[in-house]
Structures are given as C-alpha cells and as structure tokens.
Design a protein around this motif. Structure first.
Motif, PDB file in Angstrom:
ATOM      1  N   GLU A   1       0.854  -1.185   0.000  1.00 16.70           N
ATOM      2  CA  GLU A   1       0.000   0.000   0.000  1.00 16.70           C
ATOM      3  C   GLU A   1       0.893   1.240   0.000  1.00 16.70           C
ATOM      4  OE1 GLU A   1      -3.810  -1.636   2.618  1.00 16.70           O
ATOM      5  OE2 GLU A   1      -2.322  -0.313   3.514  1.00 16.70           O
ATOM      6  N   LYS A   2       0.504   2.230  -0.770  1.00 11.09           N
ATOM      7  CA  LYS A   2       1.282   3.468  -0.829  1.00 11.09           C
ATOM      8  C   LYS A   2       0.339   4.658  -0.850  1.00 11.09           C
ATOM      9  CE  LYS A   2       5.167   1.473  -3.409  1.00 11.09           C
ATOM     10  NZ  LYS A   2       5.960   1.524  -4.661  1.00 11.09           N
ATOM     11  N   LEU A   3       0.748   5.726  -0.169  1.00 10.24           N
ATOM     12  CA  LEU A   3      -0.024   6.952  -0.204  1.00 10.24           C
ATOM     13  C   LEU A   3       0.199   7.657  -1.535  1.00 10.24           C
ATOM     14  CD1 LEU A   3       0.592   8.404   3.373  1.00 10.24           C
ATOM     15  CD2 LEU A   3      -1.505   7.400   2.503  1.00 10.24           C
ATOM     16  N   ILE A   4      -0.853   8.250  -2.061  1.00 14.12           N
ATOM     17  CA  ILE A   4      -0.745   9.009  -3.296  1.00 14.12           C
ATOM     18  C   ILE A   4      -0.144  10.375  -2.965  1.00 14.12           C
ATOM     19  CG2 ILE A   4      -2.012   9.982  -5.244  1.00 14.12           C
ATOM     20  CD1 ILE A   4      -4.165   7.887  -4.723  1.00 14.12           C
ATOM     21  N   PRO A   5       0.967  10.737  -3.573  1.00 11.24           N
ATOM     22  CA  PRO A   5       1.555  12.063  -3.278  1.00 11.24           C
ATOM     23  C   PRO A   5       0.613  13.185  -3.687  1.00 11.24           C
ATOM     24  CG  PRO A   5       3.152  10.641  -4.397  1.00 11.24           C
ATOM     25  CD  PRO A   5       1.815   9.949  -4.481  1.00 11.24           C
ATOM     26  N   SER A   6       0.793  14.336  -3.058  1.00 13.89           N
ATOM     27  CA  SER A   6      -0.037  15.488  -3.377  1.00 13.89           C
ATOM     28  C   SER A   6       0.272  16.009  -4.774  1.00 13.89           C
ATOM     29  CB  SER A   6       0.186  16.608  -2.344  1.00 13.89           C
ATOM     30  OG  SER A   6       1.550  16.984  -2.317  1.00 13.89           O
TER      31      SER A   6
ATOM     32  N   GLU B   1       6.411  12.127  -9.059  1.00 11.42           N
ATOM     33  CA  GLU B   1       5.971  11.702  -7.732  1.00 11.42           C
ATOM     34  C   GLU B   1       6.806  10.541  -7.189  1.00 11.42           C
ATOM     35  OE1 GLU B   1       2.461   8.513  -8.831  1.00 11.42           O
ATOM     36  OE2 GLU B   1       1.890  10.563  -8.366  1.00 11.42           O
ATOM     37  N   GLU B   2       7.942  10.268  -7.816  1.00 10.47           N
ATOM     38  CA  GLU B   2       8.796   9.168  -7.364  1.00 10.47           C
ATOM     39  C   GLU B   2       9.609   9.600  -6.146  1.00 10.47           C
ATOM     40  OE1 GLU B   2      12.307   6.149  -8.978  1.00 10.47           O
ATOM     41  OE2 GLU B   2      11.378   7.589 -10.332  1.00 10.47           O
ATOM     42  N   TYR B   3       9.432   8.902  -5.031  1.00  7.62           N
ATOM     43  CA  TYR B   3      10.159   9.217  -3.808  1.00  7.62           C
ATOM     44  C   TYR B   3      11.033   8.059  -3.332  1.00  7.62           C
ATOM     45  CZ  TYR B   3       6.088   6.715  -2.007  1.00  7.62           C
ATOM     46  OH  TYR B   3       5.093   5.796  -1.801  1.00  7.62           O
ATOM     47  N   GLU B   4      10.985   6.943  -4.038  1.00  9.72           N
ATOM     48  CA  GLU B   4      11.758   5.769  -3.617  1.00  9.72           C
ATOM     49  C   GLU B   4      13.152   5.820  -4.264  1.00  9.72           C
ATOM     50  OE1 GLU B   4       8.228   2.524  -3.095  1.00  9.72           O
ATOM     51  OE2 GLU B   4       8.714   3.172  -5.127  1.00  9.72           O
ATOM     52  N   LEU B   5      14.056   6.532  -3.630  1.00 13.78           N
ATOM     53  CA  LEU B   5      15.401   6.722  -4.162  1.00 13.78           C
ATOM     54  C   LEU B   5      16.466   6.096  -3.263  1.00 13.78           C
ATOM     55  CD1 LEU B   5      15.080  10.438  -5.352  1.00 13.78           C
ATOM     56  CD2 LEU B   5      15.139   8.400  -6.791  1.00 13.78           C
ATOM     57  N   ALA B   6      16.067   5.165  -2.407  1.00 16.74           N
ATOM     58  CA  ALA B   6      17.040   4.532  -1.525  1.00 16.74           C
ATOM     59  C   ALA B   6      17.988   3.640  -2.333  1.00 16.74           C
ATOM     60  CB  ALA B   6      16.336   3.695  -0.452  1.00 16.74           C
ATOM     61  N   ALA B   7      19.260   3.612  -1.924  1.00 17.18           N
ATOM     62  CA  ALA B   7      20.265   2.814  -2.628  1.00 17.18           C
ATOM     63  C   ALA B   7      21.344   2.396  -1.637  1.00 17.18           C
ATOM     64  CB  ALA B   7      20.868   3.599  -3.783  1.00 17.18           C
ATOM     65  N   PHE B   8      22.026   1.294  -1.949  1.00 12.77           N
ATOM     66  CA  PHE B   8      23.115   0.833  -1.101  1.00 12.77           C
ATOM     67  C   PHE B   8      24.405   1.600  -1.368  1.00 12.77           C
ATOM     68  CE2 PHE B   8      20.268  -2.880  -1.178  1.00 12.77           C
ATOM     69  CZ  PHE B   8      20.171  -3.127   0.178  1.00 12.77           C
ATOM     70  N   ASP B   9      24.538   2.155  -2.553  1.00 10.87           N
ATOM     71  CA  ASP B   9      25.736   2.890  -2.935  1.00 10.87           C
ATOM     72  C   ASP B   9      25.330   4.309  -3.321  1.00 10.87           C
ATOM     73  OD1 ASP B   9      28.194   3.736  -3.723  1.00 10.87           O
ATOM     74  OD2 ASP B   9      28.310   2.498  -5.537  1.00 10.87           O
ATOM     75  N   ARG B  10      25.923   5.292  -2.702  1.00 16.24           N
ATOM     76  CA  ARG B  10      25.553   6.671  -2.976  1.00 16.24           C
ATOM     77  C   ARG B  10      25.909   7.092  -4.401  1.00 16.24           C
ATOM     78  NH1 ARG B  10      28.758  10.355   1.133  1.00 16.24           N
ATOM     79  NH2 ARG B  10      27.853   8.822   2.527  1.00 16.24           N
TER      80      ARG B  10
ATOM     81  N   ARG C   1      -5.428   7.354  -0.634  1.00 15.03           N
ATOM     82  CA  ARG C   1      -5.494   8.799  -0.757  1.00 15.03           C
ATOM     83  C   ARG C   1      -4.756   9.450   0.401  1.00 15.03           C
ATOM     84  NH1 ARG C   1     -11.671  10.211  -2.013  1.00 15.03           N
ATOM     85  NH2 ARG C   1     -10.770  12.157  -2.723  1.00 15.03           N
ATOM     86  N   GLU C   2      -4.095  10.562   0.099  1.00 16.38           N
ATOM     87  CA  GLU C   2      -3.320  11.252   1.126  1.00 16.38           C
ATOM     88  C   GLU C   2      -4.236  11.682   2.264  1.00 16.38           C
ATOM     89  OE1 GLU C   2      -0.072  14.871   1.468  1.00 16.38           O
ATOM     90  OE2 GLU C   2      -1.330  14.662  -0.280  1.00 16.38           O
ATOM     91  N   LEU C   3      -3.707  11.615   3.494  1.00 16.27           N
ATOM     92  CA  LEU C   3      -4.537  11.871   4.666  1.00 16.27           C
ATOM     93  C   LEU C   3      -5.107  13.282   4.652  1.00 16.27           C
ATOM     94  CD1 LEU C   3      -2.375  10.139   7.410  1.00 16.27           C
ATOM     95  CD2 LEU C   3      -4.127   9.162   5.940  1.00 16.27           C
TER      96      LEU C   3
ATOM     97  N   GLY D   1      15.527  10.355 -17.870  1.00 18.14           N
ATOM     98  CA  GLY D   1      14.475  10.330 -18.880  1.00 18.14           C
ATOM     99  C   GLY D   1      13.409   9.286 -18.636  1.00 18.14           C
ATOM    100  N   ARG D   2      13.658   8.354 -17.718  1.00 16.04           N
ATOM    101  CA  ARG D   2      12.659   7.313 -17.442  1.00 16.04           C
ATOM    102  C   ARG D   2      11.540   7.879 -16.577  1.00 16.04           C
ATOM    103  NH1 ARG D   2      17.317   3.749 -16.854  1.00 16.04           N
ATOM    104  NH2 ARG D   2      17.260   4.088 -14.614  1.00 16.04           N
ATOM    105  N   LEU D   3      10.316   7.712 -17.021  1.00 15.37           N
ATOM    106  CA  LEU D   3       9.165   8.154 -16.236  1.00 15.37           C
ATOM    107  C   LEU D   3       8.823   7.116 -15.182  1.00 15.37           C
ATOM    108  CD1 LEU D   3       6.823   9.706 -18.926  1.00 15.37           C
ATOM    109  CD2 LEU D   3       7.816  10.880 -16.970  1.00 15.37           C
ATOM    110  N   PRO D   4       8.545   7.527 -13.948  1.00 13.01           N
ATOM    111  CA  PRO D   4       8.203   6.539 -12.913  1.00 13.01           C
ATOM    112  C   PRO D   4       6.787   6.008 -13.091  1.00 13.01           C
ATOM    113  CG  PRO D   4       8.005   8.754 -12.040  1.00 13.01           C
ATOM    114  CD  PRO D   4       8.544   8.901 -13.446  1.00 13.01           C
ATOM    115  N   THR D   5       6.540   4.846 -12.508  1.00 10.02           N
ATOM    116  CA  THR D   5       5.198   4.270 -12.511  1.00 10.02           C
ATOM    117  C   THR D   5       4.345   4.983 -11.476  1.00 10.02           C
ATOM    118  OG1 THR D   5       6.106   2.123 -13.145  1.00 10.02           O
ATOM    119  CG2 THR D   5       3.870   2.156 -12.261  1.00 10.02           C
ATOM    120  N   SER D   6       3.207   5.475 -11.897  1.00 13.42           N
ATOM    121  CA  SER D   6       2.319   6.172 -10.979  1.00 13.42           C
ATOM    122  C   SER D   6       1.751   5.198  -9.951  1.00 13.42           C
ATOM    123  CB  SER D   6       1.184   6.849 -11.748  1.00 13.42           C
ATOM    124  OG  SER D   6       0.255   7.430 -10.854  1.00 13.42           O
TER     125      SER D   6
END
Length: 203
Positions: A45-50, A123-132, A159-161, A143-148
């Motif tokens: 489950e993921k919240l929809i960004p504003s 609206e992509e916020y998942e940018l975690a990585a093991f290597d900076r 829906r956002e709270l 150029g890659r569009l994220p999946t909504s």
C-alpha cells in the motif's frame, strides 16, 4: 511599591500564557488519542503524493538547449551539463546531463526557471540505494518516467490523509468518488478566474 506590583503582574501574565500554551498542546494530544491508528502496509500500500509533490526530476534530452540556467539557479550548483560548441552551426551541442540525487535538496528551482520546460518534478520518492554513487542519474536515467501509484497493479493506492473526506481518518476502504476535504489547484484557479470575471461583467 509600583515596581513590585508591575513585576507581580508580569509574572502572572507569563504564568497564564504558559498555562494557555500547555492547554493547547494537551488538547491536540488528547484529540489524537481518540483517533484510530493508521498503518500503511508498505510496499503493498502506498499513499498518493499530493499534486505539487517534488519528487525525482524528469529530464527530456531533446528539449535541452544547454543554457545552464538550472546550474546557476541551483543553490548548490548541482546539475552537470556537458556540452561542446559546434563551430559550423555556432550552437551548443549537449553531450551529457546528470543530477546527483544524493546531494539534491529538491527545491525545484531548476524546474521553475528552465526556459524550455525540459525538467519536471515527478511523484517518485523511492530513491534509496546501497551505494551513494548510484544516485548520480545521467540523462538516460532521468528520462525514465516513474510508474504512478494509481496505475501500478501491484500496489493499493491510498489517498493522502490531508485529502480524505471530511470526518474520515482511515484511508482504507474510502470511496474515491466521495468529495475531498481540500481543493485541487485547478479548482482554486477556476474559482479565482470566476471571481475576477464577475466585476468585469458588472462593469
């Protein structure tokens, strides 16, 4: 005597102000105690960004003119624009463009001031990585569009709270057709345009 009474009055005033602040803080605390706990079962489950959420930057290579405005307005001079001057056409030729999201503060200045609109926020916020170093995105990765969130079949969008219907605090099972508590920017602009048009009609 007058000075003593003034000090007593100031002390009483400060004490009443402190009691008022404590009461306000406790009222918010007790208000939240009556609410149900909300748990988002991430990543299922993921919240929809504003609407104006500033996530990863999307870049369109064909629109870029290598003006480097994004570099000048960036508070930390982050975007790297690699270009060469074509002596025949006397124009810049873009070779590479990159942004290091390990350093980026997502202020949105580069998007705001880009003259060709080749930069946009996603609206992509998942940018975690093991290597900076893997957070340094080149023009291909940008150029890659994220999946909504709403179009991903493996995710249940919530829906956002802040935009839940009035009186609702649990996003699970809320009918999407129910009216939201807030208004979209487009709705606010339409209301402002309608209000501005009324005086013109009366005149």
């Amino acid at each position: 005597m007058f000075g003593f009474l003034q000090k007593v009055g100031d002390y009483t005033k400060d004490a009443l102000g402190a009691a008022n602040y404590i009461t306000q803080g406790l009222s918010i605390t007790f208000d939240h105690l009556r609410r149900r706990p909300i748990t988002v079962q991430y990543p299922y489950e993921k919240l929809i960004p504003s609407e104006r959420y500033r996530g990863r930057i999307h870049y369109e290579f064909d629109k870029c003119i290598s003006c480097e405005v994004c570099v000048r307005v960036c508070p930390i001079n982050l975007p790297v624009v690699d270009w060469v001057m074509n002596k025949e056409t006397k124009k810049k030729e873009l070779k590479n463009y990159s942004i290091d999201f390990g350093v980026c503060i997502f202020c949105g200045n580069c998007v705001e001031y880009c003259p060709t609109n080749c930069l946009s926020m996603t609206e992509e916020y998942e940018l975690a990585a093991f290597d900076r170093h893997s957070l340094n995105y080149d023009n291909v990765a940008l150029g890659r569009l994220p999946t909504s969130v709403t179009s991903d079949p493996a995710v249940v969008p919530l829906r956002e709270l802040a935009y839940l219907p009035k009186g609702e605090m649990d996003p699970h099972g809320v009918d999407p057709s129910r009216p939201r508590a807030g208004r979209l920017p487009e709705q606010v602009q339409a209301e402002m345009a309608a209000a501005a048009a009324k005086p013109a009609e009366n005149a």
